[in-house]
Motif scaffolding. Structure first.
Motif, short mmCIF file in Angstrom:
data_model
loop_
_atom_site.label_atom_id
_atom_site.label_comp_id
_atom_site.label_asym_id
_atom_site.label_seq_id
_atom_site.Cartn_x
_atom_site.Cartn_y
_atom_site.Cartn_z
N GLY A 1 1.07 -1.15 -0.02
CA GLY A 1 -0.08 -0.11 -0.03
C GLY A 1 0.86 1.12 -0.07
N GLN A 2 0.14 2.40 0.23
CA GLN A 2 1.01 3.74 0.36
C GLN A 2 1.72 3.81 1.77
OE1 GLN A 2 -2.23 6.49 -0.33
NE2 GLN A 2 -1.67 6.67 -2.40
N LEU A 3 2.92 4.22 1.84
CA LEU A 3 3.75 4.44 2.98
C LEU A 3 3.46 5.65 3.78
CD1 LEU A 3 6.03 2.90 4.49
CD2 LEU A 3 7.65 4.64 3.27
N VAL A 4 3.28 5.20 4.92
CA VAL A 4 2.80 6.36 6.01
C VAL A 4 3.79 6.54 7.16
CG1 VAL A 4 0.91 7.15 7.76
CG2 VAL A 4 0.25 6.31 5.49
N LEU B 1 2.63 14.07 11.72
CA LEU B 1 1.85 12.56 12.14
C LEU B 1 1.25 11.93 11.05
CD1 LEU B 1 0.35 14.16 15.39
CD2 LEU B 1 2.49 13.34 15.04
N ARG B 2 1.60 10.52 10.77
CA ARG B 2 1.09 9.69 10.20
C ARG B 2 1.02 10.63 8.55
NH1 ARG B 2 -4.42 7.03 11.48
NH2 ARG B 2 -3.12 5.19 10.52
N TYR B 3 2.05 10.70 8.29
CA TYR B 3 2.41 11.61 6.82
C TYR B 3 2.32 10.42 5.74
CZ TYR B 3 4.51 14.23 2.96
OH TYR B 3 4.91 14.66 1.76
N ASN B 4 1.32 10.73 4.74
CA ASN B 4 1.38 9.59 3.62
C ASN B 4 2.38 10.10 2.56
OD1 ASN B 4 0.62 7.89 1.71
ND2 ASN B 4 -1.54 8.59 1.61
N ILE B 5 3.29 9.52 2.22
CA ILE B 5 4.39 9.84 1.25
C ILE B 5 3.69 9.49 -0.11
CG2 ILE B 5 6.56 9.12 0.40
CD1 ILE B 5 7.07 10.21 3.02
N GLU B 6 2.62 8.87 -0.31
CA GLU B 6 2.18 8.48 -1.44
C GLU B 6 2.90 7.49 -2.47
OE1 GLU B 6 0.29 11.78 -3.40
OE2 GLU B 6 -0.94 12.55 -1.53
N ASP B 7 3.94 6.68 -2.12
CA ASP B 7 4.66 6.04 -2.70
C ASP B 7 4.02 4.44 -2.47
OD1 ASP B 7 6.37 7.45 -3.98
OD2 ASP B 7 7.78 7.38 -2.23
#
Length: 430
Positions: A272-275, A287-293
């Motif tokens: 999934g997407q890396l947080v 806090l819980r930043y979604n890199i979207e990779d």
């Protein structure tokens, strides 16, 4: 700043305790951030962290430039912006304390960085973090830095090749693609990469998904190992390679989650997407930043004994491509392209995902065209079950030779010119 060091924990339970200890200060820092104060959902412990809404790239853009600042601006050491490859750039800023964590993570390389090293930094300095991070880490280790930059008219590929050879460069920091471009430029200059650059002992790369096949091809071309790093301007290095070749997340410096877009849920592992929640950020807590990779994360044992999860980076989710309904990834296609026999000499390629058919172009010499095309069509069919049109183009068709052989064409601003000079360039710095 009390930073964990590899070897401070033995097992994932001890690693989690380290995370929990340092999460307390991270949450306090987030409570000082205008962005998180306005959201009103700053937790006080890990149990509450899972209920916090993900921080998105859109959030960072809307908070531009200092909406996430948690310290007085006088405490900042540097300001950066991302490349904006998936949209508008995002801001990032760091204190001197943040930089201790940034550089210490970066130097976790199995090849080491030593005072005797000549370290060529070939990523953009501009506003991004990447070159500044490598530069600072190399200087911290006492190495000599060659600030080669990237996308600079003053540093064409021909000059990179000259510097690599004449200065006996031992380490490089670049995109994986750059290492292939240098190899092509070196060949046009009459050099053999596996013989004429004997000082080179490793190529450190980041910034793109890297398949095992392309990594091995680059290593074979240069006769030196390829060491992968993974990170972002907003976070610094997030993962690095261990002595046994596995790419590990720096889970002693951040808490990682995997976000499933279909269900809206997160898990510690899976695809999934890396947080990421960095644990040592003073200026800009996230806090819980979604890199979207798109990634695959796994917990298990590794011969290195680091007790850190492994990660496979598949690419940016924003670059979704499908043919005949089949999802395609750059790293998946790259594995097939570089799985072609090395003697075919295929280094450069591009693909366009049509609704019903995939078109792939590869640079290949005439004598290898037929077998290369047949092999790649078959490999794509086996792997994806779709029709592919593989089009061979002659060497130079995708990467023109003048790009690789050009010399610097840079001038300082001038106002006075001779009669035979082009004064249209007055006042321009190029």
């Amino acid at each position: 700043m009390n930073l964990p060091r590899i070897g401070d924990w033995h097992g994932y339970d001890e690693l989690r305790r380290i995370q929990d200890t340092h999460l307390v200060e991270t949450l306090r820092a987030a409570a000082r951030s205008p962005f998180y104060r306005a959201r009103g959902d700053v937790p006080t412990n890990r149990a509450e962290l899972g209920d916090v809404a993900l921080t998105t790239k859109r959030d960072l853009r809307e908070a531009y430039p200092f909406g996430l600042l948690a310290v007085d601006r006088a405490e900042l050491a540097t300001y950066h912006e991302s490349s904006g490859s998936s949209g508008a750039p995002t801001s990032a800023y760091y204190t001197e304390g943040d930089w201790l964590d940034l550089t210490e993570r970066f130097v976790r390389k199995p090849v080491g960085i030593h005072p005797s090293d000549m370290f060529l930094v070939r990523t953009p300095y501009s506003l991004m973090l990447t070159a500044h991070l490598a530069h600072a880490a190399a200087r911290m280790c006492g190495a000599t830095v060659v600030p080669a930059d990237n996308r600079s008219l003053a540093m064409p590929y021909s000059r990179v090749v000259r510097v690599l050879r004449d200065l006996d460069v031992t380490l490089t920091w670049s995109l994986p693609t750059d290492a292939l471009l240098w190899a092509a430029a070196a060949a046009l200059a009459g050099h053999r990469t596996d013989r004429d650059f004997p000082a080179l002992r490793a190529l450190i790369v980041a910034g793109e998904p890297l398949s095992a096949a392309r990594r091995d091809r680059i290593a074979a071309l240069w006769g030196a190992p390829v060491v992968e790093d993974y990170g972002a301007t907003e976070t610094g290095s997030l993962a690095g390679v261990c002595p046994h070749g596995s790419l590990h997340l720096w889970a002693d410096r951040a808490i990682f989650e995997v976000y499933d877009q279909a269900t809206g849920r997160t898990a510690p592992d899976g695809r999934g997407q890396l947080v990421v929640t960095p644990l040592f950020r003073e200026a800009m807590p996230l806090l819980r930043y979604n890199i979207e990779d798109e990634v695959e994360v796994a917990y298990g044992t590794c011969a290195c004994g680091w007790w850190l999860p492994t990660v496979r980076v598949l690419g940016r989710t924003a670059f979704d491509c499908r043919t005949a309904g089949v999802p395609l990834t750059q790293i998946g296609l790259e594995e097939l392209v570089f799985g072609l026999p090395a003697e075919y000499g295929v280094l450069f390629w591009r693909a366009r995902a049509g609704s019903t058919r995939l078109r792939v172009e590869i640079e290949v010499a005439d004598r290898h065209r037929a077998p290369a095309v047949a092999a790649l069509v078959a490999a794509i069919g086996r792997t994806y079950g779709i029709d592919a049109e593989v089009v061979p183009v002659p060497p130079g068709g995708l990467v023109p030779a003048p790009l690789l052989t050009a010399t610097a064409d840079v001038m300082k601003p001038r106002g006075l010119f001779r009669e035979d000079e082009d004064w249209a360039k007055a006042l321009r710095y190029y």
